[in-house]
Design an enzyme around this catalytic site. Structure first.
Site, PDB file in Angstrom:
ATOM      1  CB  THR A  56      -0.941   0.021   1.219  1.00 15.66           C
ATOM      2  OG1 THR A  56      -1.549   1.306   1.319  1.00 15.66           O
ATOM      3  CG2 THR A  56      -0.216  -0.248   2.522  1.00 15.66           C
TER       4      THR A  56
ATOM      5  CB  SER B 228      -3.950   2.113  10.432  1.00 14.00           C
ATOM      6  OG  SER B 228      -3.742   1.221   9.344  1.00 14.00           O
TER       7      SER B 228
ATOM      8  CE1 TYR C 221      -4.214  -3.321   4.893  1.00 15.30           C
ATOM      9  CE2 TYR C 221      -4.183  -0.928   4.809  1.00 15.30           C
ATOM     10  CZ  TYR C 221      -4.112  -2.148   4.168  1.00 15.30           C
ATOM     11  OH  TYR C 221      -3.915  -2.197   2.818  1.00 15.30           O
ATOM     12  CG  HIS C 222      -1.762   1.794   6.345  1.00 11.69           C
ATOM     13  ND1 HIS C 222      -2.948   2.199   6.895  1.00 11.69           N
ATOM     14  CD2 HIS C 222      -1.861   2.038   5.008  1.00 11.69           C
ATOM     15  CE1 HIS C 222      -3.736   2.676   5.927  1.00 11.69           C
ATOM     16  NE2 HIS C 222      -3.101   2.590   4.777  1.00 11.69           N
TER      17      HIS C 222
ATOM     18  CE  LYS D 131      -1.891  -4.616   2.518  1.00 11.84           C
ATOM     19  NZ  LYS D 131      -2.123  -5.518   1.389  1.00 11.84           N
TER      20      LYS D 131
HETATM   21  N1  USQ Z   1     -11.657   9.627   4.478  1.00 16.10           N
HETATM   22  C1  USQ Z   1     -12.524  10.702   4.538  1.00 16.10           C
HETATM   23  N2  USQ Z   1     -13.868  10.435   4.515  1.00 16.10           N
HETATM   24  C2  USQ Z   1     -14.368   9.170   4.423  1.00 16.10           C
HETATM   25  C3  USQ Z   1     -13.475   8.090   4.350  1.00 16.10           C
HETATM   26  C4  USQ Z   1     -12.115   8.344   4.369  1.00 16.10           C
HETATM   27  O1  USQ Z   1     -12.129  11.872   4.618  1.00 16.10           O
HETATM   28  O2  USQ Z   1     -15.599   9.039   4.434  1.00 16.10           O
HETATM   29  C5  USQ Z   1     -10.211   9.888   4.429  1.00 16.10           C
HETATM   30  C6  USQ Z   1      -9.345   9.163   5.428  1.00 16.10           C
HETATM   31  O3  USQ Z   1      -9.221   9.872   6.625  1.00 16.10           O
HETATM   32  C7  USQ Z   1      -8.029   9.038   4.671  1.00 16.10           C
HETATM   33  C8  USQ Z   1      -8.443   8.947   3.212  1.00 16.10           C
HETATM   34  O4  USQ Z   1      -9.774   9.431   3.161  1.00 16.10           O
HETATM   35  O5  USQ Z   1      -7.272  10.194   4.823  1.00 16.10           O
HETATM   36  C9  USQ Z   1      -8.444   7.563   2.626  1.00 16.10           C
HETATM   37  O6  USQ Z   1      -9.239   6.722   3.425  1.00 16.10           O
HETATM   38  P1  USQ Z   1      -9.865   5.358   2.857  1.00 16.10           P
HETATM   39  O7  USQ Z   1     -10.721   4.774   3.922  1.00 16.10           O
HETATM   40  O8  USQ Z   1     -10.467   5.564   1.509  1.00 16.10           O
HETATM   41  O9  USQ Z   1      -8.566   4.509   2.573  1.00 16.10           O
HETATM   42  P2  USQ Z   1      -7.409   4.016   3.548  1.00 16.10           P
HETATM   43  O10 USQ Z   1      -7.854   3.842   4.934  1.00 16.10           O
HETATM   44  O11 USQ Z   1      -6.244   4.898   3.306  1.00 16.10           O
HETATM   45  O12 USQ Z   1      -7.153   2.585   2.976  1.00 16.10           O
HETATM   46  C10 USQ Z   1      -7.455   2.240   1.603  1.00 16.10           C
HETATM   47  C11 USQ Z   1      -7.632   0.754   1.523  1.00 16.10           C
HETATM   48  C12 USQ Z   1      -6.321   0.099   1.905  1.00 16.10           C
HETATM   49  C13 USQ Z   1      -5.197   0.625   1.043  1.00 16.10           C
HETATM   50  C14 USQ Z   1      -5.127   2.141   1.111  1.00 16.10           C
HETATM   51  C15 USQ Z   1      -4.172   2.749   0.136  1.00 16.10           C
HETATM   52  O13 USQ Z   1      -8.681   0.335   2.364  1.00 16.10           O
HETATM   53  O14 USQ Z   1      -6.442  -1.303   1.760  1.00 16.10           O
HETATM   54  O15 USQ Z   1      -3.990   0.098   1.496  1.00 16.10           O
HETATM   55  O16 USQ Z   1      -6.428   2.673   0.770  1.00 16.10           O
HETATM   56  S1  USQ Z   1      -3.428   4.184   0.773  1.00 16.10           S
HETATM   57  O17 USQ Z   1      -4.437   5.070   1.340  1.00 16.10           O
HETATM   58  O18 USQ Z   1      -2.703   4.811  -0.295  1.00 16.10           O
HETATM   59  O19 USQ Z   1      -2.566   3.706   1.842  1.00 16.10           O
END
Ligand code: USQ
Length: 495
Positions: free
Chosen positions: A229, A273, A275-276, A279
């Site tokens: 990720t 997190s 989770y992260h 990875k």
């Molecule tokens: N966020 C909002 N509003 C929401 C949901 C999320 O503002 O309703 C924000 C979160 O705080 C975060 C961002 O959007 O800053 C991304 O959140 P997300 O829930 O879309 O994604 P994330 O938790 O980062 O995890 C997802 C996948 C994970 C993957 C990751 C890639 O679930 O498996 O590893 O994206 S990355 O974000 O580049 O690490």
């Protein structure tokens, strides 16, 4: 680069159909070809010999003598030369990405197999919700894949943690590439409490370790495509570039009055997190296993994924892939579209100035296919940053709202809510993501506007809209990184 040609000069050295025999220890990651060439120049060659499992009539030969372009087993496709009937096993084949990839590769002529233990279905059930795009049971999915697309998928219900059973299955199928999606992908899920953090880390870290040992025992020549990720890197406040896994050759560390090269070293990680973190631990396990056992792997640092479309999943309602919108398993753009449809203001956590990398479902499939088509060398651990662009979350909310209003006549609002996570809300972001386009020929096909429109069209179908309505009370997050369990409060209506 000419379409489909990114791997034409690869040789049997990288091919999973090869049996290697030689006298040199050439394990140093990524340097093996150079070492062998040097050895051959100095000693007159011929010490590394290979046999081809697909073409035994070749006998023993120099593995660098035949290119993919020259070999009749590698056939030209839109995504590069691909092994004829290439055997690809997908770990986590029942998931959002796994199922989509199974159909995608099956349509390309790969012999697809896969395992799953239905964890994702159970985790989402635990939240009291469901995939809003209905998905069929596995038996029906397999039947529909055959009936509609003519694809035979060899499936076994199996947990990656069961190393013995996994090894047996690998020995039976002998996959030439293995795509590992069998992990819990949710940051919030890993932050619920100790039990959930433990489950995510043991499922992911021990599951990957089990996979590595099983590959080592059963199919060491196969390529492992492992899903990492972008969140492994975090978002350093200095704004330094987020390189693709390793520092480039000319990166330098200056300290006091001395200088050191950082070239080739793994870059720092700053996961956000539990989770992260899992990875990041995987990264080290895979990196080391490649060194110890000459395994070959690409670690795919994927940005946040979104979307519903490939031609294959859209071919029949029974072939659709899952689509989650709850706070645990829904990713931001997917959630926003669902929120817009049922009139919940889009939830920007905190400032909404956070920046993340994104990639559409279909583009992610293309990337994985191109990686499969260009296997790493024995012992090589390669890293790619897989995204097609990066955006402020606020911009995404604005895009979804604009499309919802303009093309679908919806009254979409945006709200800022308390941020339940601990993350920088204003930060520089400088990701490097040039390997996939430059070295693997990836060409972005979908843009956010187009895919968001497709999502609206699908999710507005009455049966799907009512499934969103049914679970609308599960949209607002209640899982705080602090351990608190309470619904977030609105800070302001943004627009
Ligand atoms: N966020 C909002 N509003 C929401 C949901 C999320 O503002 O309703 C924000 C979160 O705080 C975060 C961002 O959007 O800053 C991304 O959140 P997300 O829930 O879309 O994604 P994330 O938790 O980062 O995890 C997802 C996948 C994970 C993957 C990751 C890639 O679930 O498996 O590893 O994206 S990355 O974000 O580049 O690490």
């Amino acid at each position: 680069m000419k379409k489909g040609m990114h791997n034409k000069d690869c040789t049997c050295w990288s091919c999973p159909a090869i049996n290697l025999a030689g006298k040199v220890d050439f394990r140093a990651c990524g340097q093996s070809v150079e070492q062998i060439k040097k050895f051959q120049d100095e000693k007159g060659g011929g010490h590394i010999m290979a046999e081809c499992r697909r073409r035994p009539e070749l006998g023993l030969y120099d593995p660098m003598a035949i290119t993919f372009q020259e070999c009749p087993e590698w056939q030209d496709t839109e995504y590069g030369y691909l092994l004829k009937n290439m055997r690809v096993m997908i770990l986590g084949i029942d998931g959002y990405l796994g199922w989509t990839l199974a159909l995608w590769l099956g349509k390309l002529g790969c012999k697809v197999s896969g395992i799953d233990n239905y964890s994702r279905r159970n985790w989402v059930k635990e939240r009291g919700t469901h995939t809003v795009v209905p998905i069929a049971r596995m038996t029906e999915r397999l039947h529909a894949a055959k009936e509609v697309l003519g694809i035979d998928i060899y499936f076994r219900e199996l947990d990656v943690l069961d190393k013995v059973a996994l090894t047996e299955f690998l020995k039976e199928v002998k996959p030439e590439a293995i795509v590992h999606y069998a992990e819990c992908p949710s940051a919030p899920y890993s932050m619920i409490d100790f039990e959930h953090a433990k489950n995510v880390q043991s499922n992911n870290v021990i599951g990957t370790l089990s996979t590595l040992f099983a590959i080592h025992e059963a199919v060491p020549e196969s390529t492992l495509i492992k899903l990492g990720t972008m969140g492994e890197y975090g978002a350093p406040l200095t704004g330094r570039p987020l390189f693709e896994g390793f520092f480039p050759a000319d990166a330098v560390l200056k300290w006091q009055d001395k200088e050191w090269s950082l070239g080739g070293e793994l870059t720092p990680r700053d996961p956000v997190s539990f989770y992260h973190i899992s990875k990041v631990q995987d990264t080290f396990n895979v990196y080391e296993a490649c060194k110890y056992w000459w395994l070959r792997s690409y670690d795919v640092m994927q940005g946040v994924i979104y979307g519903v479309h490939t031609d294959e999943v859209a071919a029949d309602p029974r072939l659709r892939t899952r689509f989650d919108i709850d706070e645990w398993f829904g990713t931001i753009i997917n959630r926003f579209v669902a929120q817009a449809i049922v009139g919940i203001p889009l939830t920007l956590y905190g400032a909404g100035e956070q920046i993340r990398g994104f990639i559409a479902l279909e583009d992610a499939m293309q990337c994985i296919t191109r990686l499969i088509a260009k296997p790493p060398e024995p012992g090589q651990y390669g890293v790619v940053n897989q995204m097609s662009g990066y955006y402020k979350l606020r911009e995404l909310a604005e895009t979804v709202a604009a499309i919802g209003k303009k093309s679908f006549g919806l009254d979409v609002q945006i709200q800022r809510v308390e941020n339940p996570r601990v993350e920088s809300e204003r930060h520089p972001f400088n990701p490097i993501f040039s390997k996939l386009p430059d070295e693997f020929g990836f060409v972005q096909k979908d843009n956010i506007e187009q895919e968001v429109s497709r999502m609206f069209s699908l999710l507005l179908q009455p049966n799907i809209k009512s499934r969103i309505e049914e679970k609308r009370h599960l949209i607002l997050p209640k899982t705080w990184w602090s351990g608190q369990k309470k619904e977030v409060e609105r800070i302001e209506l943004y627009k």
